[in-house]
Design an enzyme around this catalytic site. Structure first.
Site: not given
Length: 324
Positions: A190, A197, A200, A35, A206
């Site tokens: 995205c 799109c 997705c 991370e 959306c």
DNA sequence: GAGGCGTGGGT
DNA sequence: TACCCAAGCCT
């Protein structure tokens, strides 16, 4: 939301980056390390150049906490944002000091406790909680932020609003897969420039899909140019370097620089480097010292073993080329 | 809360 | 080329 969760999990199973090493471990230390390395850094860079060598050298919190900072910075060399390495080391030291006798140091699992550790902010605390300890909380980084802005057609990213939405949206039964999927969707579908799109799982809900470029609007800052003069102080075939202080490239070794040119030195060339907030041009001069005037001198071979920044590496290479 | 903080990938 | 941008944190 249940059907969306199902779609996302299905998408993750088929298209997610499920083979990333930090997604296939139960060791909180290695998840935490990933991370931190991934902050403002692409997966490819961390995966191919830094994650495994770092763990080879520092395989545990205790090993990291007991190592000298110079060694940690050397492993971090080239990755940038060196405060990350300093804070990672600091936190490992704290955890190692706090451990009970005879037991190994461990990361706390509570978000409140995680966020108090150096180098762990709100997002990383949530990521460690979700990925290392399987807690039902969302992450909120660049990918998730962009997805949510587009789903709700928000031009401006309101952090408070985004966290509220994220907490409402997280799949509390499968937080690990949900959060990993969100980041993968952001990274592969995205995307900032040309989102896909039609592929997705959020396509049906959306609100921003007709003009995705608009969400969120990007802010850009002017990038000034700075000039420095580097006086290579040469004595006995060794070059003078100093350990950088302050916040910029803190802890790394580097060639001494001045804002104004100094006299009586041979100009050997210039080096440029682009940082996030400014462009740097370094005019490099060679000065053959008759006596030692600096504290630390190194041969080029010795310099290779120090942790130095990219711009100092360029300067060193310029010097070596000028010697040919 | 806005700016400082690195470097490399992608277009 | 010269941009934009990337699993943010700290002050």
């Amino acid at each position: 939301m249940r059907s969306v969760h199902r779609k996302i999990r299905h998408w993750y199973t088929r298209h997610g980056r499920t083979d990333l090493p930090w997604r296939n471990t139960a060791d909180p230390y290695t998840i935490w390390l990933s991370e931190v390395m991934l902050q403002q850094t692409q997966v490819k860079t961390v995966l191919e150049r830094y994650y495994f060598p770092f763990l080879e050298k520092f395989p545990s919190i205790e090993a990291l906490g007991k190592a000298p900072l110079d060694a940690v910075l050397k492993q971090w060399e080239g990755l940038g944002y060196y405060t990350r390495a300093k804070n990672l080391h600091k936190t490992a030291q704290l955890l190692t000091q706090e451990q009970a006798p005879g037991t190994a140091p461990v990361l706390p699992s509570a978000i409140d406790a995680l966020i108090q550790l150096p180098g762990i902010g709100k997002n990383t605390a949530h990521a460690v909680a979700a990925f290392a300890f399987r807690q039902p909380v969302p992450v909120m980084e660049a990918n998730v932020r962009r997805i949510l802005c587009r789903i709700y057609a928000m031009e401006q990213a309101d952090e408070k609003m985004l966290w509220k939405i994220a907490y409402e949206m997280v799949d509390r039964e499968h937080p690990f897969e949900y959060n990993q999927a969100m980041m993968d969707i952001g990274a592969t579908l995205c995307t900032p420039k040309t989102p896909q799109c039609t592929a997705c799982p959020f396509e049906s809900i959306c609100q921003g899909k007709h003009d995705p470029q608009r969400y969120p609007t990007k802010k850009r800052r002017a990038v000034p140019t700075r000039e420095q003069h580097i006086m290579l102080n040469l004595y006995d075939n060794k070059l003078a370097l100093t350990k950088r202080e302050g916040k910029f490239l803190h802890g790394l070794w580097g060639f001494p620089a001045t804002e104004v040119p100094l006299c009586a030195a041979e100009y050997i060339g210039e080096v440029t480097h682009a940082y996030t907030h400014f462009k740097l041009t370094c005019k490099v001069y060679l000065y053959d010292a008759l006596e030692k005037t600096e504290d630390h001198y190194f041969t080029p071979q010795q310099i290779r073993r120090l942790a130095i920044s990219k711009v100092d590496e360029k300067i060193l290479n310029l010097y070596l080329d000028s010697m040919k």
